[in-house]
Write a protein that holds these residues in place. Sequence first.
Motif, PDB file in Angstrom:
ATOM      1  N   VAL A   1       0.705  -1.282   0.054  1.00  0.00           N
ATOM      2  CA  VAL A   1      -0.214  -0.041   0.137  1.00  0.00           C
ATOM      3  C   VAL A   1       0.969   1.247  -0.063  1.00  0.00           C
ATOM      4  CG1 VAL A   1      -0.224   0.098   2.424  1.00  0.00           C
ATOM      5  CG2 VAL A   1      -2.030   0.952   0.991  1.00  0.00           C
ATOM      6  N   ASP A   2       2.088   1.375   0.521  1.00  0.00           N
ATOM      7  CA  ASP A   2       2.946   2.375   0.409  1.00  0.00           C
ATOM      8  C   ASP A   2       3.330   2.801  -0.816  1.00  0.00           C
ATOM      9  OD1 ASP A   2       2.793   2.282   3.293  1.00  0.00           O
ATOM     10  OD2 ASP A   2       4.333   1.378   3.862  1.00  0.00           O
ATOM     11  N   SER A   3       3.251   1.737  -1.621  1.00  0.00           N
ATOM     12  CA  SER A   3       3.730   2.279  -3.238  1.00  0.00           C
ATOM     13  C   SER A   3       2.881   3.252  -3.878  1.00  0.00           C
ATOM     14  CB  SER A   3       3.698   0.874  -4.169  1.00  0.00           C
ATOM     15  OG  SER A   3       2.455   0.252  -4.202  1.00  0.00           O
TER      16      SER A   3
ATOM     17  N   ASN B   1      -5.538   6.039  -2.413  1.00  0.00           N
ATOM     18  CA  ASN B   1      -5.039   5.982  -3.900  1.00  0.00           C
ATOM     19  C   ASN B   1      -4.982   4.891  -4.439  1.00  0.00           C
ATOM     20  OD1 ASN B   1      -4.245   8.860  -3.615  1.00  0.00           O
ATOM     21  ND2 ASN B   1      -2.188   8.315  -2.928  1.00  0.00           N
ATOM     22  N   ALA B   2      -4.792   3.561  -3.613  1.00  0.00           N
ATOM     23  CA  ALA B   2      -4.727   2.315  -3.821  1.00  0.00           C
ATOM     24  C   ALA B   2      -6.121   1.754  -4.432  1.00  0.00           C
ATOM     25  CB  ALA B   2      -4.175   1.208  -2.839  1.00  0.00           C
ATOM     26  N   LEU B   3      -7.173   2.339  -3.812  1.00  0.00           N
ATOM     27  CA  LEU B   3      -8.557   1.886  -4.055  1.00  0.00           C
ATOM     28  C   LEU B   3      -8.821   2.547  -5.591  1.00  0.00           C
ATOM     29  CD1 LEU B   3     -10.309   2.043  -0.778  1.00  0.00           C
ATOM     30  CD2 LEU B   3      -9.875   0.008  -1.966  1.00  0.00           C
ATOM     31  N   LYS B   4      -8.208   3.728  -5.613  1.00  0.00           N
ATOM     32  CA  LYS B   4      -8.452   4.292  -6.794  1.00  0.00           C
ATOM     33  C   LYS B   4      -7.947   3.972  -8.033  1.00  0.00           C
ATOM     34  CE  LYS B   4      -8.073   9.084  -9.004  1.00  0.00           C
ATOM     35  NZ  LYS B   4      -7.544  10.433  -8.776  1.00  0.00           N
ATOM     36  N   LYS B   5      -6.508   3.393  -8.000  1.00  0.00           N
ATOM     37  CA  LYS B   5      -5.904   2.521  -9.001  1.00  0.00           C
ATOM     38  C   LYS B   5      -6.257   1.209  -9.193  1.00  0.00           C
ATOM     39  CE  LYS B   5      -2.640   5.771 -10.015  1.00  0.00           C
ATOM     40  NZ  LYS B   5      -2.478   6.319 -11.388  1.00  0.00           N
ATOM     41  N   LEU B   6      -6.689   0.494  -8.346  1.00  0.00           N
ATOM     42  CA  LEU B   6      -7.100  -0.964  -8.260  1.00  0.00           C
ATOM     43  C   LEU B   6      -8.546  -0.973  -8.534  1.00  0.00           C
ATOM     44  CD1 LEU B   6      -4.992  -2.281  -5.335  1.00  0.00           C
ATOM     45  CD2 LEU B   6      -4.511  -2.601  -7.734  1.00  0.00           C
ATOM     46  N   ASN B   7      -9.157  -0.142  -7.987  1.00  0.00           N
ATOM     47  CA  ASN B   7     -10.771  -0.159  -8.617  1.00  0.00           C
ATOM     48  C   ASN B   7     -11.377  -1.458  -8.351  1.00  0.00           C
ATOM     49  OD1 ASN B   7     -13.110   1.290  -9.361  1.00  0.00           O
ATOM     50  ND2 ASN B   7     -12.825   0.562 -11.554  1.00  0.00           N
ATOM     51  N   PRO B   8     -11.174  -1.929  -7.066  1.00  0.00           N
ATOM     52  CA  PRO B   8     -11.944  -3.179  -6.589  1.00  0.00           C
ATOM     53  C   PRO B   8     -13.549  -2.962  -6.851  1.00  0.00           C
ATOM     54  CG  PRO B   8     -11.242  -2.244  -4.837  1.00  0.00           C
ATOM     55  CD  PRO B   8     -10.953  -1.418  -5.915  1.00  0.00           C
ATOM     56  N   ARG B   9     -14.226  -4.128  -7.053  1.00  0.00           N
ATOM     57  CA  ARG B   9     -15.698  -4.304  -6.891  1.00  0.00           C
ATOM     58  C   ARG B   9     -16.338  -4.918  -5.390  1.00  0.00           C
ATOM     59  NH1 ARG B   9     -18.328  -7.613 -11.042  1.00  0.00           N
ATOM     60  NH2 ARG B   9     -16.418  -8.822 -11.427  1.00  0.00           N
ATOM     61  N   VAL B  10     -15.344  -5.735  -4.760  1.00  0.00           N
ATOM     62  CA  VAL B  10     -15.584  -6.100  -3.511  1.00  0.00           C
ATOM     63  C   VAL B  10     -14.382  -6.109  -2.759  1.00  0.00           C
ATOM     64  CG1 VAL B  10     -16.110  -8.102  -2.274  1.00  0.00           C
ATOM     65  CG2 VAL B  10     -17.335  -7.706  -4.411  1.00  0.00           C
ATOM     66  N   VAL B  11     -14.154  -5.699  -1.544  1.00  0.00           N
ATOM     67  CA  VAL B  11     -12.906  -5.603  -0.811  1.00  0.00           C
ATOM     68  C   VAL B  11     -13.219  -6.421   0.512  1.00  0.00           C
ATOM     69  CG1 VAL B  11     -11.597  -4.295   0.792  1.00  0.00           C
ATOM     70  CG2 VAL B  11     -12.367  -3.102  -1.567  1.00  0.00           C
ATOM     71  N   ILE B  12     -12.432  -7.188   0.711  1.00  0.00           N
ATOM     72  CA  ILE B  12     -12.521  -8.175   1.925  1.00  0.00           C
ATOM     73  C   ILE B  12     -11.287  -7.783   2.861  1.00  0.00           C
ATOM     74  CG2 ILE B  12     -11.685 -10.074   0.898  1.00  0.00           C
ATOM     75  CD1 ILE B  12     -13.456 -11.778   2.996  1.00  0.00           C
TER      76      ILE B  12
END
Length: 504
Positions: free
Chosen positions: A143-145, A212-223
Amino acid sequence: MKSKINKKLESAFANSCVRNILIDELNAFPLWYYCMKDMIRIKESANMMGGSYFNRNDIKYTSKRAGRWITHIFSKKYQDNTDVLFISRDRFVKIESVSDNLVSDSLFFSIISELSTQHPDINLNLLCKASPPKNLNIKAVNVDSYTKFSDLLNSAFFSVKKIIQWRINKYYLANRMNPDKSIDSHILYSLDSFFSLVNLGYYSIVDYCYYNALKKLNPRVVISNDDVLQFKPRSKNNYLKFITLQSSTISPSNETYQRKFIHEFGSESIRSDYFICQGEYFKKLKDYSNTSKKVVVMGQPRYDILAHASEIYDKSKIVMDLGLDPNKKIILWCTQTHGMSSEENISSINAVYNTMTSLKDEVQLVIKLHPSEDQDAPLYYDNTSYKPVILKKDVDTNALLYSCEMMITKNSTTAMEAVILNKPVIVLNLSGDPDQVNFVSEGVALGVYDQVDLFSATKKILDDNSILHEKREEYIKKYLYKIDGKATERVVNLIISLLDESKS
């Protein structure tokens, strides 16, 4: 207990100045979310360390993470449209199962394996704070990346602004508003500790990284592992579904803190869509805290492997691989030096070593170090009265539990795994404080609260290892739902249903 905590928190938040400071949004979360986490952290630190507070932002940890932030400022951000994103606590272990041996996340391994095998078209990613092992069974990214130079500048500005606001209002809160000490000193200490440059800067940068990670990876489901994120971060994807999975025991006082913060500051958007509990007891606690829109009991996926333990593990092979004596009974000690005072640690080691010495050639002691404690084990080696076998965090704890005759711990969730495998448990609590987890009161463990009593308790179990069997089924039903090997299947079915829902 609940009303006492509520009264303390109400006394602090009755003044609008505190509310106005904490109500500000960062990116992924509002500031009050991090204040809540910090208060719980300090409370737990005080409980574990006998009234003192240990600082999470120690030089080694902070320096290492700050180095990663700086390193990643100008690096290319990993971007991949993700169906399911796992948020890890950074505990990666070797897993031995019926069909395969693999390296995976200690909580999510069975879910990842099931999704990869049964639904290979689903794109999986794992987000962690450390550098993931190269042979992990899932794509993983740090996530730090996702740190950006502008995040560092914005975090510094935000932190300084909040510190100034706090110091302007601190005198009024501590003195004029509190002449009769109606505001608890712990709450005041917690707030003052929270509004520091290191603390606010740390939380602010972490917040940017997750956003930023959620924006780039754009997941539909997070667990997410509930030890990392229990609440739903803000995302540009309005259809994101957020699941929190219980990883260990749940503290009633922590749930009271969370309930109060949700009541004072919360909105519907920050609550997770689902909280998956491993038993009805924990569901009641999560229903009370109101941190999730829906709380469901499905069992614990990582315990599915224990339903097939006899098919997976071979005690004679495990004993041989570890260089143990097959003619001696194995006593497993799952330790937790990182959460105990130095006095309690020394007393516990003396008690265990003296007991093992008194039992002579009848037994052999295997120490399994907790992942969060010093893996060089200086405390255990400093005492030379007995020589145990000391194993580090990457050893398969399930294999050790399967092979032992009994286990010792203080409040580790490994005691739950021992109960599942029908192994007797001793809770060694020399702190002078009540047990933090109710293994003893539920009748699935013997409690030892004085050094001199450990020998007799150990001897009692070795002479009759069935003495704690009576309450086992009742305990499993209450705290673990059922050990049928199908918890993973239940969680995967929920994930698939949410993916289908997002498509429509």
